[in-house]
Enzyme design. Sequence first.
Site, PDB file in Angstrom:
ATOM      1  N   GLU A 444       1.485  15.099   5.027  1.00  0.00           N
ATOM      2  CA  GLU A 444       1.021  13.987   4.186  1.00  0.00           C
ATOM      3  C   GLU A 444       2.027  13.665   3.076  1.00  0.00           C
ATOM      4  OE1 GLU A 444      -1.174  12.236   5.416  1.00  0.00           O
ATOM      5  OE2 GLU A 444      -2.032  13.674   6.816  1.00  0.00           O
ATOM      6  N   HIS A 447       4.566  11.237   4.399  1.00  0.00           N
ATOM      7  CA  HIS A 447       4.084   9.849   4.311  1.00  0.00           C
ATOM      8  C   HIS A 447       4.244   9.324   2.882  1.00  0.00           C
ATOM      9  CE1 HIS A 447       2.418   9.094   8.235  1.00  0.00           C
ATOM     10  NE2 HIS A 447       1.527  10.071   8.179  1.00  0.00           N
ATOM     11  N   HIS A 450       7.757   8.434   1.928  1.00  0.00           N
ATOM     12  CA  HIS A 450       8.178   7.198   2.605  1.00  0.00           C
ATOM     13  C   HIS A 450       7.694   5.982   1.807  1.00  0.00           C
ATOM     14  CE1 HIS A 450       8.524   5.016   6.770  1.00  0.00           C
ATOM     15  NE2 HIS A 450       9.541   4.767   5.985  1.00  0.00           N
TER      16      HIS A 450
END
Length: 650
Positions: A444, A447, A450
Site C-alpha cells: 500500500e 501505491h 506513486h
Amino acid sequence: MPKFPKFTITEENIEKQKELVLKTIEENREKLANLLTIPKKSYENFVRPLQLMEEKLGFYFSPISHLNYVKNSPKTQKVYDELLPELSRYHTELGQNGAVYDALKEIFELQDLSNEQKKVVTDMLIEFELSGVALPQKEQEELKKINIKLSELSSSFAQNLLKATDEYEMLITDPKEVAEMPEDELRAAKVENGWRFTLKQPSYIAYMTYGPSRERREELYKAYVTRAPENEKLINAILELRHKKAKLLGFKNYAKLSLETKMAQSPEEIVSFLEDLAKKSKPQAQKEFEELQQFAKENGAAYELQPYDIAYWSEKLKIAKLDVDDEKYKPYFEKDATVNGLFTFLNRLFKLQFQEIDTPVWHESVKCYEISLPHRLVGRLYVDLEAREGKRGGAWMDEWVTHHVDEKGEVVYPVAYIVANFAPSSDTAPSLLRPDDVVTLFHEMGHALHHLLSEVKEPAVSGIAGVEWDAVEFPSQFLENFAYEEEVLSLFAKHYQTGEPLPKEMIENLKRAKNFQSAMAMVRQLEFGLFDMKVHMQWPVDVQQILDEVRKEVSVVPVPPYNKFQWGFGHIFAGGYAAGYYSYKWAEVLSADAFFMFVDNGIYNDEIAESYLQEILCKGGSRPAMESFKAFAGREPRSEALLKLCGIEG
C-alpha cells in the site's frame, strides 16, 4: 508554509459536507456553461479549468467516501448512497456534452500542446467517447440511467458484504476447539464465556490457520464463502447492465470496453497471457498440493484436504519444512516499529523523510505524516492500519488531494490515505503484524508513493490519475518485493519487548518461505483473473458455470459445491477491477523486472533509485506506463522475471 486540509469530517457534520458536494456540482455546471461561451478556447482557459473543477469536487467527496469505509454507520452510508446517483448523473451529463467534446477535439488538433497536456486531452477524449458523447439523445439518456443504476448496485453489493461480515460470529466454549491457538489470538478472541471468531480478516485467518477443530473450520469457511447471498441477484443485474452499456457504446462486450483505458490490447490477449501462466504454474501447484496432502496424512489427517484445511496444514508444513511460524515472527513486527522501519528504508532508498504531524484524525489509532525530499516538500499521508467494527475489510490506498498547479500558478500538495485491517492493539498488547501484513503495508505504501511523489502540473494525469489500470499495481508490487530482504528487515525487525533483532536464520527462512506454495497462490490468482475476464467476455452466461470451468482448468484444490466465492468478489462487483483483475499479474511482470534491476545491482543503488523515482513515480500518469518503464529500464519488460520471482520453473 503550504496549507494542508484538515480531516474534520465526522458522523455529526457529514450532512454539511454533503451540501458542499451538491453545491460544487451546481457551481461546476454553471462554470461549464460559462467556459463554453469563451470564443477562442485554449488549453489554459478551457482544459485547465475543467480539471480544477473535477479536483474540487473530489476534494469534498473523498472524505465522505473515506469515512464511510473506515467508520461506517447508518448515517455515513445514507449520505454516501444519496450522493452516488448525483455524482453519477453529473459525470454522465458532462461526459455526454457534445460541445465540450468538440472543443477538446479542436484544442487537440489545432493547438501546440506539451506531451503532458496531450495526454490530458487524449484521456479526456477517450472518456467522452466512453460516456456516449456520440450517441443519439435517447441512447444517451439510457446510458445515464445505466450508470446511475450501476453505481447504486455496486454500493449495495459492498454494503451487503460489509453487513454480512459484521453480523456473523462463531462462539466457542470448548477449550479443546482452541487448544492449538497462539496466546495473542486467544486474547483477541476472548469473550465472557468463551472465544468469539468473526469473518473479519484477522479473526477469520487466525482460526483458519490455527483452529484445531476441522468441523469449526468448515463452519467458519462456509459462512465466509456464502456471505451475502442477496448479491447473487445483484451480480446478474450488474453484468447485464455492463453488457448493455458496452453494446450501446459499440463494443462487443464489457471486456472490450474495459480495455479502452488499459495497456493490454484485447481480452483474447489477456486470456492467453493468464492461461500461459497457468500452464507453466499448474504442474508445480499440483506438486505443492500433493506434498501438503501427504504431509497431512503422515500427521494424522485421515481425509482428503478441502479448502478449509489448506491454511491449517500449510502453516504446519511451513513450520516443519522451513521453521517459519507466524507466531514466532509477530513479536518482531510491532506495528509502529514496522511503519517507522519502512520509513527508514524509504529514506535510504529514495532520501524520503517522514515527520509525524499533530492533526485531526477519524480514529485514535490513525497517524498522519508529512513527507519531503531533500529539495522539496512531497505531501501528507494518513496511516490507518488496525481492524475495528464498521471498517471495510482488506487493505487499500486512496487519494484525497492530487499534486497539481492551481489557477494562481501555485503548487497544491497531495494527500493520501493507507488503510489496512491488522490485529488491533489492546490495553495489554500492541498491534503485532504477521509477515504477510508487513508485505501488505509495503504494497500500500508503494501505491501511496506513486500518488504522492508526482511532479506533474496537470491534476488529470498526476499521481495515479491517468495511469492505465493494468499498470497501477506496478509500484505497489515493486515495493512489496523488498519486505523480506535482509538489508531491509535489519532496519526494523526487532522484538518489541527485548529489542533483540530478528535472527539471521529466521530472516533466511522467511525469504525461503516467500515462495512457499507460490504456484498454488499463482493459480488461485489466475482463477480470479480468468473468471473475471471470461464472465465479462461471454455474458449472458451462467456465472457459476464459468467459475466451475475456470476452476477445472487452473485450480488444484477441490472446491465444495456450496462455495459462492463470487458473492464476495467485491473487487469486480463493487470496486474498479471489472474485466481488470488480470492487471495484478500484468503489472507483476513490470514490478518483478524492476525489482531484479535493484537486487542485481545492490538494493541501495542511487543511480537506479533516482531513475525509478524520476521516470516512474514522479511522472504519474502523464505518459503511457510502457513509455515510463522503458525510460527507466532502457528496454521492454521481460515476462520471465515474474516466474523467476515466484520460484516457478515454467
